[in-house]
Design an enzyme around this catalytic site. Structure first.
Site, PDB file in Angstrom:
ATOM      1  NE  ARG A 185      14.764 -12.762  -4.083  1.00  0.00           N
ATOM      2  CZ  ARG A 185      13.534 -13.272  -4.267  1.00  0.00           C
ATOM      3  NH1 ARG A 185      13.144 -13.666  -5.456  1.00  0.00           N
ATOM      4  NH2 ARG A 185      12.708 -13.368  -3.254  1.00  0.00           N
ATOM      5  CB  SER A 223       2.288 -40.510 -45.863  1.00  0.00           C
ATOM      6  OG  SER A 223       2.812 -39.626 -46.821  1.00  0.00           O
TER       7      SER A 223
END
Lengths: 300, 300, 300, 300
Positions: free
Chosen positions: B168, B129
């Protein structure tokens, strides 16, 4: 009848073809559910954290015998915190529900006022509207669609529960059961509704045929283009067809007449006929029926 | 090591048992993905709306040959609007991802400052960190967990796309591809990360053993109750154990000592021993390994 | 035009009424987004875990000045792990998208071959089909609908990320950013598409009027029942109307003629007129326009 | 107490700071819910499709009076198919639930065997385990977390229902009510549970202090680096600190002693003190309390 893409007429299909597509998916998702159910029918007996420690040396033997008595498979290892089979089961339940709902979506649209090719079975008091007495609402379809949508999140719930800590996590197990049992209930209702729907479905063949002509023959444009391409090449065929389509759309002329104005080519009757466009579709329908028959035989 | 339920120590397990549970689920979801992939590897060639009308009488033969050339299965019928296989594939991808993420969830917690039984492999610059230089963050674990969570909605997307209109529908097909390919990418990344994680995982056996004693022996309470039940009956054993547990919790006494104060019963060394509680777990581990070996052989 | 419920004609509406309903919801969700954006425009400066420890006594003053320079609000307390404002922002983005997509859903259906009351603006090469040259596909509508559906899971993602551990959790923060920025991109695209759609929308008023007559006047059944109820009571009116509706449906008779056969009551022209059914709707449209004007003024 | 990032100790915080972060988010999401509820408390009276046609000229006046009697706001236009306010309401309900669940996630982890800084209130029979009598399970926390997770999909359901057709769509309205009422029920339960949890929460201050020392002082590494940077520059400070951190981690040395070995710099007592790191945090806590007091006053 008209085949539809994005709610636009595309090319002709048969109602049998549409049904075969429904059947194909319903049949496959039903087998998928049977398989997932079998794979999830597996004994869970592991004690507090899966190790069967409380049974000491007898653990595996007790587990074996219990599985035998319950006709459940024995797992390799305890699955308190391994929810993958439950996630797969939930996925299969929801997939079959969605296959039923796809059918309901189609029927509901084919019942719409402008289309009216199908109607749900009439039943006293069902589907009528208190304020609009003329309506025949797609109430069965709607109930099937709601059933499917109302549990569509369930596979995600259990996939989420797979990310639980250690031998038993926090905050996952009660809702898994609630969500899964809700999905099964919705499926059960939807199966009954779909049987009702199909048993009494009213099919208006005349309307199907009339709707097929709504575009003045343009639904056969693909077939015409294929036919012309054989004779004058694809580029020229495309040009001719665009001109023909324009005339039909703008003047309401008949497709054959418009072609005569644009080109010297004669179209044989059969070129735009329904049968010539359904050769392969018919073969596909038969294959679906064979597979379904085979699967039912296999289970019989 | 301590087995944990709801982040509380429950009964002892071995690290091997934990790994076997991971392996069992990963192996099974991996096979599930292979199967789903095979079932989805099926030719889609249907023309505009699935009927293969443009190929007229040749449709089925063209389809057959193309499937052959592409080494894909031939469908019974076109599946433009039947998305169940894609939904199953998405479910399988996300299930394997979740199985990897379950492992990462466990490792991340075992890396926590108070537990520290495991550590991710050290790598220059990774997991440190900028503002808190002492930290070794579970960065690989986090990336795997994020990968899994970021595509957990994908099966739901495709299950939703199953409710599309006619041959579709509208508004489903582009996002299906995007969602599915995103899921596959996340899986690919997570597999590599998991390999990295496991290849260099640091295991602190000493800490595992010390953590096992954190409850002053109460992690063996179940084993003790079983042992006492054999001698003094379950009701009395439960009463004795509650009193023992209270003393251990409140005074920090040792479990054996507390028992001596409460009851005249002697516990043989082995009663609370690790081995006596791991008989079945060990057998389960072996079964998992056999199954995995068998599956790899089958694929080899 | 026909008002539609469950894809069935219900009672007449005007196209203006439909647009006002769209506008009302779009306007409100747009204000909702502006508000959520303002509430989320708040400085995040807290150091490692929110306490601003690294700035010691200067922390609050540094934070105050930075907020001032960035024109961001100052939070009461750091919000590293408090993602509620981001969840609300995501909800607002997706709600506006859904409001646009509702419009697109309506337009796409009104473009369907059997309805054809609306058409998307024509543009070279847009919406035509390579194999079906006659089609005018709802491609803009579809893109808007896909945009909305593709990020509908995003609020759930961030609501899920709210359940994170302590001052910073594991496995939530990267995907929050990805998901939120994806939602904003989809909204941006959908806004542009909706502007294109509305700027060139082709409205076929003649077809709207003709579709209104598709049910042989039965779309006015509610108005007729109200009128009859005033004269012969609700029970008798309902009986008469059912008989009239039956005749119209079965024989294709005109509504007025069917009424004459069943009952002696004369319907004044205005009773079934469009205007008599649109009094309140017209007033509602005006209110929507006033509110929208007011909101735009307030922002001006 | 230790502040935690990714389950690793980061920098010190106070328990008051953690509570203030909870309170800040709970208070804000509670206001958000009150606002969403008020905005959704709006009359729905539109007849069949929203036009109030059945009331003819009286429609708007009837609507106005009914809204007055029910103390509901009047909408500009009917909202049968405009579900945005319901979506916002669902989002607000689930956000408040998530804010409560965040608290529960923290408490459950702080109750874990290795941490034990908090304990749920003891209650006869609650949280004990039938097979593991020594456990004190986070059962209230778990119930709150499950409540939040079980309805996290609800905002998505209603956002999805916004994409419905015309004046009333198909397959959305029943599940909206079911989903929303389920979310409200879960919230109601979670509020009661959270009150129980907080009313009897057992806080072990001694353990919090001891856990703060688990890293041999390295939790103060940030504070030390800041202090060193003022004296020897940031680059050199970083180098010194890494060496110190290495010694502490490897040898278990005390932080101050390790610094003495590495560098001549003396750290004043206060440099690593808790108070020096909590100046800003304390100010933030006070701001949260002021805002909450203000909001309660405003509602009083």
């Amino acid at each position: 009848m008209a085949g539809r893409s994005k709610l636009q007429h595309g090319v002709p299909i048969s109602f049998g073809y549409k049904i075969a597509v429904w059947l194909d998916q319903i049949s496959r998702t039903r087998l998928g559910l049977a398989r997932a159910l079998e794979e999830a029918s597996i004994l869970q007996l592991g004690g507090a954290l899966g190790t069967l420690a409380a049974l000491r040396a007898d653990g595996m033997e007790v587990r074996r015998r219990l599985a035998l008595r319950l006709s459940l498979a024995e797992p390799d290892i305890s699955w308190h915190a391994s929810r993958d089979r439950m996630a797969a089961l939930a996925g299969a339940v929801v997939a079959l529900l969605a296959a039923l709902a796809k059918l309901a979506v189609d029927v509901a649209h084919l019942m719409s006022t402008e289309v009216e090719e199908l109607r749900e079975p009439a039943a006293a008091g069902r589907g009528s509207s208190s304020t609009m007495p003329q309506k025949r609402n797609p109430v069965i379809c709607e109930a099937i669609i709601e059933a499917a949508r109302s549990v569509q999140h369930v596979p995600g719930v259990i996939l989420g529960a797979m990310l639980q800590e250690h031998e038993r996590g926090i905050g996952h197990c009660y809702r898994e059961r609630v969500a899964l049992s809700e999905a099964v209930q919705q499926l059960s209702g939807a199966v009954t509704l779909t049987e009702d729907l199909l048993a009494g479905l009213e099919v208006d063949e005349g309307r199907m045929a009339r709707n097929l002509t709504l575009t003045g023959g343009l639904i056969h444009a693909e077939a015409m283009m294929i036919h012309l391409s054989d004779r004058i090449g694809r580029i020229e065929a495309h040009r001719v067809l665009h001109e023909v389509a324009r005339r039909v759309s703008e003047t309401g002329a008949d497709l054959g007449a418009a072609l005569q104005e644009v080109s010297a080519i004669e179209l044989p009757e059969r070129a735009l006929g329904f049968e010539s466009q359904m050769d392969a579709a018919q073969a596909m329908i038969e294959r679906v029926l064979e597979t379904v028959a085979l699967n039912q035989h296999g289970r019989g």
